[in-house]
Structure formats: C-alpha cells, structure tokens
Design a protein around this motif. Structure first.
Motif, PDB file in Angstrom:
ATOM      1  N   THR A 165       0.848  -1.188   0.000  1.00 35.62           N
ATOM      2  CA  THR A 165       0.000   0.000   0.000  1.00 35.62           C
ATOM      3  C   THR A 165       0.885   1.240   0.000  1.00 35.62           C
ATOM      4  N   GLY A 166       0.398   2.311  -0.564  1.00 30.63           N
ATOM      5  CA  GLY A 166       1.130   3.570  -0.556  1.00 30.63           C
ATOM      6  C   GLY A 166       0.700   4.425   0.629  1.00 30.63           C
ATOM      7  N   ALA A 167       1.656   5.115   1.230  1.00 30.94           N
ATOM      8  CA  ALA A 167       1.356   5.995   2.355  1.00 30.94           C
ATOM      9  C   ALA A 167       2.300   7.174   2.308  1.00 30.94           C
ATOM     10  N   ALA A 168       1.916   8.262   3.033  1.00 30.25           N
ATOM     11  CA  ALA A 168       2.734   9.468   3.008  1.00 30.25           C
ATOM     12  C   ALA A 168       4.126   9.202   3.560  1.00 30.25           C
ATOM     13  N   ALA A 169       4.213   8.307   4.538  1.00 25.98           N
ATOM     14  CA  ALA A 169       5.499   8.017   5.156  1.00 25.98           C
ATOM     15  C   ALA A 169       6.286   6.952   4.398  1.00 25.98           C
ATOM     16  N   GLY A 170       5.742   6.477   3.290  1.00 31.13           N
ATOM     17  CA  GLY A 170       6.430   5.448   2.518  1.00 31.13           C
ATOM     18  C   GLY A 170       5.559   4.218   2.350  1.00 31.13           C
ATOM     19  N   PRO A 171       6.029   3.270   1.631  1.00 37.70           N
ATOM     20  CA  PRO A 171       5.226   2.071   1.387  1.00 37.70           C
ATOM     21  C   PRO A 171       4.988   1.280   2.659  1.00 37.70           C
ATOM     22  N   ARG A 172       3.812   0.704   2.750  1.00 36.21           N
ATOM     23  CA  ARG A 172       3.435  -0.132   3.870  1.00 36.21           C
ATOM     24  C   ARG A 172       2.838  -1.425   3.335  1.00 36.21           C
ATOM     25  N   THR A 173       2.618  -2.372   4.225  1.00 30.95           N
ATOM     26  CA  THR A 173       2.035  -3.652   3.860  1.00 30.95           C
ATOM     27  C   THR A 173       0.638  -3.749   4.429  1.00 30.95           C
ATOM     28  N   GLY A 174      -0.334  -3.978   3.555  1.00 34.24           N
ATOM     29  CA  GLY A 174      -1.694  -4.222   4.003  1.00 34.24           C
ATOM     30  C   GLY A 174      -1.902  -5.705   4.263  1.00 34.24           C
ATOM     31  N   GLU A 175      -2.829  -6.009   5.165  1.00 33.54           N
ATOM     32  CA  GLU A 175      -3.111  -7.402   5.510  1.00 33.54           C
ATOM     33  C   GLU A 175      -4.610  -7.585   5.671  1.00 33.54           C
ATOM     34  N   LEU A 176      -5.158  -8.602   4.966  1.00 40.62           N
ATOM     35  CA  LEU A 176      -6.578  -8.935   5.054  1.00 40.62           C
ATOM     36  C   LEU A 176      -6.693 -10.337   5.619  1.00 40.62           C
ATOM     37  N   GLN A 177      -7.242 -10.445   6.838  1.00 39.39           N
ATOM     38  CA  GLN A 177      -7.400 -11.744   7.467  1.00 39.39           C
ATOM     39  C   GLN A 177      -8.530 -12.520   6.798  1.00 39.39           C
ATOM     40  N   LEU A 178      -8.295 -13.821   6.534  1.00 38.96           N
ATOM     41  CA  LEU A 178      -9.279 -14.648   5.834  1.00 38.96           C
ATOM     42  C   LEU A 178      -9.893 -15.724   6.714  1.00 38.96           C
ATOM     43  N   GLY A 179      -9.392 -15.914   7.920  1.00 35.46           N
ATOM     44  CA  GLY A 179      -9.926 -16.961   8.778  1.00 35.46           C
ATOM     45  C   GLY A 179      -8.904 -18.068   8.990  1.00 35.46           C
ATOM     46  N   ALA A 180      -9.357 -19.128   9.640  1.00 36.65           N
ATOM     47  CA  ALA A 180      -8.442 -20.196  10.040  1.00 36.65           C
ATOM     48  C   ALA A 180      -9.118 -21.548   9.928  1.00 36.65           C
ATOM     49  N   VAL A 181      -8.283 -22.573   9.869  1.00 38.52           N
ATOM     50  CA  VAL A 181      -8.714 -23.974   9.888  1.00 38.52           C
ATOM     51  C   VAL A 181      -8.109 -24.600  11.130  1.00 38.52           C
ATOM     52  N   GLY A 182      -8.934 -25.298  11.900  1.00 41.87           N
ATOM     53  CA  GLY A 182      -8.435 -25.884  13.136  1.00 41.87           C
ATOM     54  C   GLY A 182      -8.774 -27.351  13.238  1.00 41.87           C
ATOM     55  N   PRO A 183      -8.209 -28.030  14.231  1.00 37.81           N
ATOM     56  CA  PRO A 183      -8.497 -29.459  14.424  1.00 37.81           C
ATOM     57  C   PRO A 183      -9.924 -29.666  14.923  1.00 37.81           C
ATOM     58  N   GLU A 184     -10.506 -30.799  14.548  1.00 35.16           N
ATOM     59  CA  GLU A 184     -11.839 -31.167  14.997  1.00 35.16           C
ATOM     60  C   GLU A 184     -11.736 -32.326  15.978  1.00 35.16           C
ATOM     61  N   GLN A 185     -12.412 -32.189  17.100  1.00 35.79           N
ATOM     62  CA  GLN A 185     -12.464 -33.240  18.112  1.00 35.79           C
ATOM     63  C   GLN A 185     -11.066 -33.677  18.549  1.00 35.79           C
ATOM     64  N   GLY A 186     -10.171 -32.712  18.656  1.00 35.54           N
ATOM     65  CA  GLY A 186      -8.842 -32.992  19.167  1.00 35.54           C
ATOM     66  C   GLY A 186      -7.923 -33.709  18.206  1.00 35.54           C
ATOM     67  N   GLU A 187      -8.297 -33.827  16.926  1.00 39.00           N
ATOM     68  CA  GLU A 187      -7.440 -34.517  15.963  1.00 39.00           C
ATOM     69  C   GLU A 187      -6.203 -33.687  15.646  1.00 39.00           C
ATOM     70  N   ASP A 188      -5.109 -34.390  15.379  1.00 35.51           N
ATOM     71  CA  ASP A 188      -3.907 -33.736  14.893  1.00 35.51           C
ATOM     72  C   ASP A 188      -4.079 -33.505  13.392  1.00 35.51           C
ATOM     73  N   VAL A 189      -4.056 -32.248  12.960  1.00 38.73           N
ATOM     74  CA  VAL A 189      -4.287 -31.931  11.558  1.00 38.73           C
ATOM     75  C   VAL A 189      -3.029 -31.305  10.970  1.00 38.73           C
ATOM     76  N   ARG A 190      -2.659 -31.768   9.791  1.00 42.75           N
ATOM     77  CA  ARG A 190      -1.496 -31.242   9.069  1.00 42.75           C
ATOM     78  C   ARG A 190      -2.016 -30.496   7.856  1.00 42.75           C
ATOM     79  N   VAL A 191      -1.696 -29.215   7.773  1.00 45.25           N
ATOM     80  CA  VAL A 191      -2.240 -28.349   6.729  1.00 45.25           C
ATOM     81  C   VAL A 191      -1.092 -27.763   5.917  1.00 45.25           C
ATOM     82  N   ARG A 192      -1.247 -27.768   4.596  1.00 42.46           N
ATOM     83  CA  ARG A 192      -0.282 -27.106   3.718  1.00 42.46           C
ATOM     84  C   ARG A 192      -1.010 -26.574   2.493  1.00 42.46           C
ATOM     85  N   LEU A 193      -0.424 -25.561   1.888  1.00 47.20           N
ATOM     86  CA  LEU A 193      -1.007 -24.986   0.683  1.00 47.20           C
ATOM     87  C   LEU A 193      -0.776 -25.891  -0.518  1.00 47.20           C
ATOM     88  N   LEU A 194      -1.765 -25.962  -1.393  1.00 45.68           N
ATOM     89  CA  LEU A 194      -1.617 -26.652  -2.662  1.00 45.68           C
ATOM     90  C   LEU A 194      -0.965 -25.714  -3.677  1.00 45.68           C
TER      91      LEU A 194
END
Length: 366
Positions: free
Chosen positions: A88-117
């Motif tokens: 993003t552009g700003a008067a003090a110089g470039p900055r980084t914008g961030e948009l949170q999209l949510g999360a994926v979590g374990p169900e019923q205490g399962e160990d979950v391994r997550v990676r991007l495709l």
C-alpha cells in the motif's frame, strides 16, 4: 548463455503463480523473516518487500495470486490462519496491508497437518490440504466466500497436488489407502467426486508429480518396474506408461513442463532438479536436467548461481526461466533453451522390438 554451478544453501520455498506473473518467498536474515513478492511480468523482474510489525515464522507458506496479492499461511497455536498481504502507498512510505481470511483448526482434538496446494490455474483461488488420520479435506482459502470453505472430503491420507486443467477444477492427489498409494482425480466442481487416475498395477505405489493440460503429458513416480522410477504417460492414452533408462536419476524431481504443445506430449520440455553430480566437492552441487519424451537422454546443465532451487517456468516457445538471488542481483531471472537432439543412428539391420504388455493409464472424467 553461460551458467555456473555453486554449492546450494537451503532456501525458503519459492512459489511462482500459474501464469508466471508473480512469485513469492520468505526473505530476511535469521529470525527477521518477511514476505517478499517478485513481479515477473515485464521487461525486468523486480522485488517488493512485504514486512509487517512482527516477523514471520520460518514454517509460514506463501502463494502469489494473479492480482499481485500474496496469500500467507501461518501456524497459530493449534490453528492454521490465512491472510492476504499487499503493498500500500502511504505518506510516510510504502506499507504492507493485511486482510485476514480466517483459520482452519483441528476437529475433536485430531492432529491436523495443513499445507497450501500449488497455485490454482485461474490465478484467483487458493486451496489448502488438511490431513488427519480420519481422512483428507480440501479447503478453498481464497477466491470464494469470506473465510475458508470446505470443497472436498476424501477418505485416506492424501499428499502431492497437481492441477489437471486450466480452470482449477480437476485436482490430482496421491492417496494412501490400505497400504497403497495411488494418484486420484478430485473434481472440485462436483463436490469433490473422486476417480482413479493412475493404476499401473494393483499393488504398486503410483504418484503423479507434474501434468501439462495442453498436451496431456504426465510425469510420475512408481515402483511398478520393481524399484521407484520416473516415468511418463499421456492422460487418457491406451499406450503404456514408459520408464526410460535415461530417467534413472535417483532422487531427481521434475519441476516444470513446457506448456502450449497441444496434442504433442513428446515435444514438451521437462526440467528436472538433479541431486549431486555438479562437480563440487564430493559431487554435492545440484544440477538441472533438460529432457523431452522424444529424447533418449537428459541434457545436464549446472545450476545458476543463487538459483532458488527446484523452481522455474517454461515458456510455450521452449525457454526455461529460472529465478535466482545473489548479493549482487537480489532479484534475477536466467533463461536456458533445451538443445536440439541429434537424429537417431540409422540401423542397416533393424531388429523388431520385443513385445510388451500395455499398462493401462486410467483417465479422470473431463
């Protein structure tokens, strides 16, 4: 073009968008890591740092989208959070914008391994694979509604991830079920319908490594020949899967296939990452193999200095583009072309080939 081999250091994964427009990786020194976006479309590549107030963890994953934003996957306690980063552009110089999209979590205490495709071919969506002992879930984490959306549930533990089309609907995964691993096709447009893709023998482990939707060329690894070997086939073809002797290269891994060769899989250039044999002490340097199915040998070339190992992008014209970063050139692309193969020798007393039994290659519904 001249390239030289160097002893490679371990680097953060470097991911290129499906259309080659952008790339992303973690950069920085020590624990002071931040996301870095490379712009590849244009006469010269350039880099845009995307730092935030807090440094990123070394196990964070990045994936560039076609609009220039970068998806980041972070492990936060027991959950896996996703966000979009953008300059993003700003008067003090470039900055980084961030948009949170949510999360994926374990169900019923399962160990979950997550990676991007790998990046979706449409450049807009992003998907993640969540694996538990109970099965595998494919999540759309960007490009759908707000927040992660479950798009497929698959029995068995899945790995890999190769797109089979240009729209991001057909996804190939390597599924481990009842002690055997087979590549299957998952139709995300039909609620995650699963179809067999590779079935070389009933007991062999058959994994898909790369696919080119234009020509149908498939690069795979299987132990059907009696040991784990690289092979190739054509999606939907009745011809057998082939395991050329020239591809007996140990832990070699194909990382890029030439697109645009419609109905001509034998002419597609394939780039392979070759371990050792580059001429360093003890043969420790990496090198690059260039091959096409019509050839009976692999052209071996030294890896360029600073190569971000295991990544690259073919042009339809047959030129391989490799990203590299050195202290002198922090953002660079070097190109190489697959040499022309010499014609095969003419035999005066041709010997007919020995008969072989075709190995079926099952096709996913297209």
């Amino acid at each position: 073009m001249t390239v030289c081999a160097i002893e490679m250091k371990t680097t953060a994964p470097f991911t290129i968008a499906a259309d080659g427009s952008y790339a992303a990786r973690l950069a920085g020194d020590g624990e002071a890591l931040y996301a870095e976006r490379w712009t590849l479309a244009g006469p010269e590549p350039y880099v845009v740092p995307l730092p935030l107030a807090q440094p990123e963890e070394a196990d964070s994953e990045l994936l560039p989208l076609a609009d220039g934003r970068v998806l980041i996957h972070r492990r936060v306690a027991e959950r896996h959070a996703f966000a979009l980063l953008y300059p993003t552009g700003a008067a003090a110089g470039p900055r980084t914008g961030e948009l949170q999209l949510g999360a994926v979590g374990p169900e019923q205490g399962e160990d979950v391994r997550v990676r991007l495709l790998p990046p979706s071919p449409d450049g807009r969506g992003a998907f993640a694979l969540a694996v538990t002992d109970a099965g595998t879930t494919v999540w759309r984490v960007a490009g759908g509604g707000f927040g992660p959306e479950q798009v497929a549930r698959i029995p068995g533990r899945c790995s890999g991830g190769v797109w089979l089309d240009r729209v991001g609907r057909l996804l190939a995964l390597d599924r481990e079920l009842e002690g055997t691993t087979k590549a299957v096709a998952v139709d995300l447009g039909r609620g995650g319908e699963v179809s067999p893709l590779l079935q070389i023998t009933e007991t062999s482990d058959d994994r898909l490594l790369l696919a080119d939707p234009d020509s149908g060329l498939l690069l795979l690894r299987s132990d059907a020949p009696g040991e784990h070997r690289l092979g190739w086939g054509v999606l939907g073809s009745s011809l057998p899967v082939r395991f050329p002797e020239c591809l007996r290269l140990g832990d070699a891994h194909p990382f890029a296939v030439q697109p645009g060769q419609a109905l001509m899989p034998e002419t597609c250039g394939v780039a392979l990452r070759l371990p050792g044999g580059g001429g360093g002490p003890g043969g420790s340097w990496e090198s690059i193999g260039l091959w096409r199915p019509a050839d009976r040998h692999v052209f071996r070339l030294g890896a360029p200095a600073g190569w971000l190992g295991g990544t690259g992008l073919w042009s339809p014209q047959g030129r391989l583009h490799l990203p590299y970063a050195t202290p002198e050139v922090p953002c660079g692309i070097v190109g190489m072309t697959l040499p022309v193969s010499p014609p095969p020798p003419v035999r005066l007393d041709p010997v007919p080939p020995a008969p072989t039994r075709p190995i079926p290659l099952q096709q996913a519904p297209l």
